[in-house]
Design a protein around this motif. Structure first.
Motif, short mmCIF file in Angstrom:
data_model
loop_
_atom_site.label_atom_id
_atom_site.label_comp_id
_atom_site.label_asym_id
_atom_site.label_seq_id
_atom_site.Cartn_x
_atom_site.Cartn_y
_atom_site.Cartn_z
N ASP A 1 10.71 -4.56 24.89
CA ASP A 1 9.93 -4.08 26.05
C ASP A 1 10.53 -2.83 26.68
OD1 ASP A 1 12.16 -5.28 27.14
OD2 ASP A 1 11.07 -6.51 28.58
N GLU A 2 11.65 -2.38 26.14
CA GLU A 2 12.28 -1.16 26.67
C GLU A 2 12.20 -0.08 25.60
OE1 GLU A 2 15.29 -3.66 29.62
OE2 GLU A 2 16.09 -2.78 27.78
N GLY A 3 13.33 0.26 24.99
CA GLY A 3 13.33 1.31 23.98
C GLY A 3 12.50 0.99 22.77
N GLY A 4 12.30 -0.30 22.51
CA GLY A 4 11.53 -0.70 21.34
C GLY A 4 10.11 -0.17 21.32
N ARG A 5 9.56 0.11 22.47
CA ARG A 5 8.18 0.63 22.50
C ARG A 5 8.09 2.03 21.88
NH1 ARG A 5 4.07 -1.87 24.99
NH2 ARG A 5 4.54 -3.74 26.19
N LEU A 6 9.22 2.73 21.80
CA LEU A 6 9.22 4.07 21.19
C LEU A 6 8.86 4.01 19.71
CD1 LEU A 6 12.54 5.43 22.76
CD2 LEU A 6 10.19 5.99 23.46
N ALA A 7 9.14 2.88 19.07
CA ALA A 7 8.93 2.76 17.63
C ALA A 7 7.70 1.94 17.27
CB ALA A 7 10.17 2.15 16.97
N GLN A 8 6.91 1.53 18.27
CA GLN A 8 5.65 0.86 17.97
C GLN A 8 4.67 1.91 17.45
OE1 GLN A 8 4.87 -2.65 18.77
NE2 GLN A 8 7.09 -2.82 19.02
N ALA B 1 11.63 -3.39 12.86
CA ALA B 1 12.35 -2.38 12.08
C ALA B 1 11.59 -2.08 10.79
CB ALA B 1 13.76 -2.86 11.75
N PHE B 2 11.99 -1.02 10.13
CA PHE B 2 11.42 -0.57 8.86
C PHE B 2 9.95 -0.20 8.97
CE2 PHE B 2 14.73 -3.40 6.58
CZ PHE B 2 15.59 -2.34 6.36
N ASN B 3 9.46 0.05 10.17
CA ASN B 3 8.03 0.34 10.34
C ASN B 3 7.73 1.79 10.65
OD1 ASN B 3 9.22 -0.17 13.03
ND2 ASN B 3 7.14 0.26 13.75
N THR B 4 8.74 2.61 10.93
CA THR B 4 8.45 3.97 11.38
C THR B 4 8.41 5.01 10.27
OG1 THR B 4 10.78 4.43 11.87
CG2 THR B 4 9.42 3.56 13.68
N LEU B 5 9.06 4.72 9.14
CA LEU B 5 9.12 5.70 8.06
C LEU B 5 7.96 5.54 7.09
CD1 LEU B 5 12.92 5.66 7.13
CD2 LEU B 5 11.67 7.44 8.36
N PRO B 6 7.38 6.63 6.62
CA PRO B 6 6.41 6.53 5.53
C PRO B 6 7.07 5.89 4.31
CG PRO B 6 6.36 8.72 6.52
CD PRO B 6 7.55 8.01 7.09
N GLY C 1 2.05 4.54 17.19
CA GLY C 1 1.57 5.42 18.25
C GLY C 1 2.67 5.95 19.12
N GLY C 2 3.88 5.39 19.00
CA GLY C 2 5.01 5.84 19.79
C GLY C 2 5.62 7.12 19.21
N PRO C 3 6.49 7.77 19.97
CA PRO C 3 7.03 9.07 19.55
C PRO C 3 7.95 9.04 18.33
CG PRO C 3 8.10 8.31 21.57
CD PRO C 3 6.97 7.38 21.29
N LEU C 4 8.43 7.87 17.93
CA LEU C 4 9.33 7.81 16.77
C LEU C 4 8.61 7.48 15.47
CD1 LEU C 4 12.43 6.02 18.36
CD2 LEU C 4 12.08 8.46 17.94
N MET C 5 7.30 7.25 15.54
CA MET C 5 6.55 6.94 14.33
C MET C 5 6.51 8.14 13.40
SD MET C 5 5.55 3.86 13.99
CE MET C 5 4.56 4.23 12.56
N ALA C 6 6.76 7.87 12.12
CA ALA C 6 6.69 8.88 11.06
C ALA C 6 7.66 10.04 11.28
CB ALA C 6 5.26 9.40 10.90
N THR D 1 5.63 -4.43 10.35
CA THR D 1 4.20 -4.18 10.42
C THR D 1 3.87 -3.13 11.48
OG1 THR D 1 3.69 -5.84 12.13
CG2 THR D 1 3.82 -6.61 9.84
N ASN D 2 2.66 -2.60 11.38
CA ASN D 2 2.14 -1.70 12.40
C ASN D 2 0.71 -2.12 12.75
OD1 ASN D 2 4.20 0.34 12.94
ND2 ASN D 2 3.95 0.92 10.80
N ALA D 3 0.45 -2.25 14.03
CA ALA D 3 -0.88 -2.67 14.49
C ALA D 3 -1.77 -1.44 14.60
CB ALA D 3 -0.77 -3.38 15.84
#
Length: 198
Positions: free
Chosen positions: A177-184, A124-129, A186-191, A90-92
């Motif tokens: 709470d560490e690297g995982g925030r990159l993929a939340q 997981a599975f939340n960053t790719l369109p 709004g983070g830099p790994l989104m899309a 999911t994505n908030a």
């Protein structure tokens, strides 16, 4: 090991196609019942099994591919996940301006983790369109990457095994709470679509 996808929207359907492509059995469920998913299952093949929500929620690995705001209602009837794995896809999102929802500084995965007591959660599975997530992961010279994060090392290893079986190249970002925030959201790994060279 049994797998279930909760949600039959764009992300749930994309993941169902990946399971079908590799002939890996998976249950798929939504709040509207199995009949609403029958056409998808007929299209992709017998490895994708439309199932009642209550049954799908008993799988060893449950992928949440529903809107973030729907998670609470979807999982409400499971009081103890007994160490089973929940993959949070999911994505908030605050859809009024398509920005990250205000969660008081918390990672969305931590909010989801509170709703699935006793589960081992992997983001997981939340960053790719959805269109990229549905496409064949193997490309010339490499594989499509998928990011994951989680606080349980065994659960993230299980996710990596699944991702590899589906044809993806998993990349573990570490704890939420560490690297995982990159993929939340709004983070830099989104899309971001990356190919890992073989």
């Amino acid at each position: 090991m049994t797998f279930a996808i909760i949600g039959s929207g764009a992300i749930g359907t994309a993941l169902a196609r990946q399971f079908a492509r590799k002939d890996i059995p998976v249950q798929i469920a939504n709040s509207r019942g199995p009949a609403s998913i029958a056409a998808l299952a007929e299209e992709v093949g017998t490895s994708v099994q439309p199932t009642e929500l209550a049954e799908a929620l008993t799988a060893d690995v449950v992928i949440l591919a529903v809107p973030f705001t729907a998670v609470k209602d979807v999982v409400a009837d499971v009081s103890d996940w007994q160490g089973r794995i929940v993959i949070d896809a999911t994505n908030a999102i605050d859809f009024s301006d398509f920005s990250p929802a205000d969660l008081g500084g918390r990672a969305s995965s931590d909010v989801v983790a509170d709703l699935v007591p006793g589960a081992r959660l992997v983001k997981a599975f939340n960053t790719l369109p959805a269109a990229i997530l549905a496409s064949v992961p193997k490309v010339e010279g490499g594989r499509q990457t998928v990011f994951s994060s989680g606080n349980d090392a065994d659960a993230t290893r299980t996710f990596a095994e699944l991702a590899n079986a589906l044809g993806f190249a998993p990349i573990d970002l570490g704890r939420i709470d560490e690297g995982g925030r990159l993929a939340q959201f709004g983070g830099p790994l989104m899309a971001q679509s990356f190919i890992k060279q073989d």
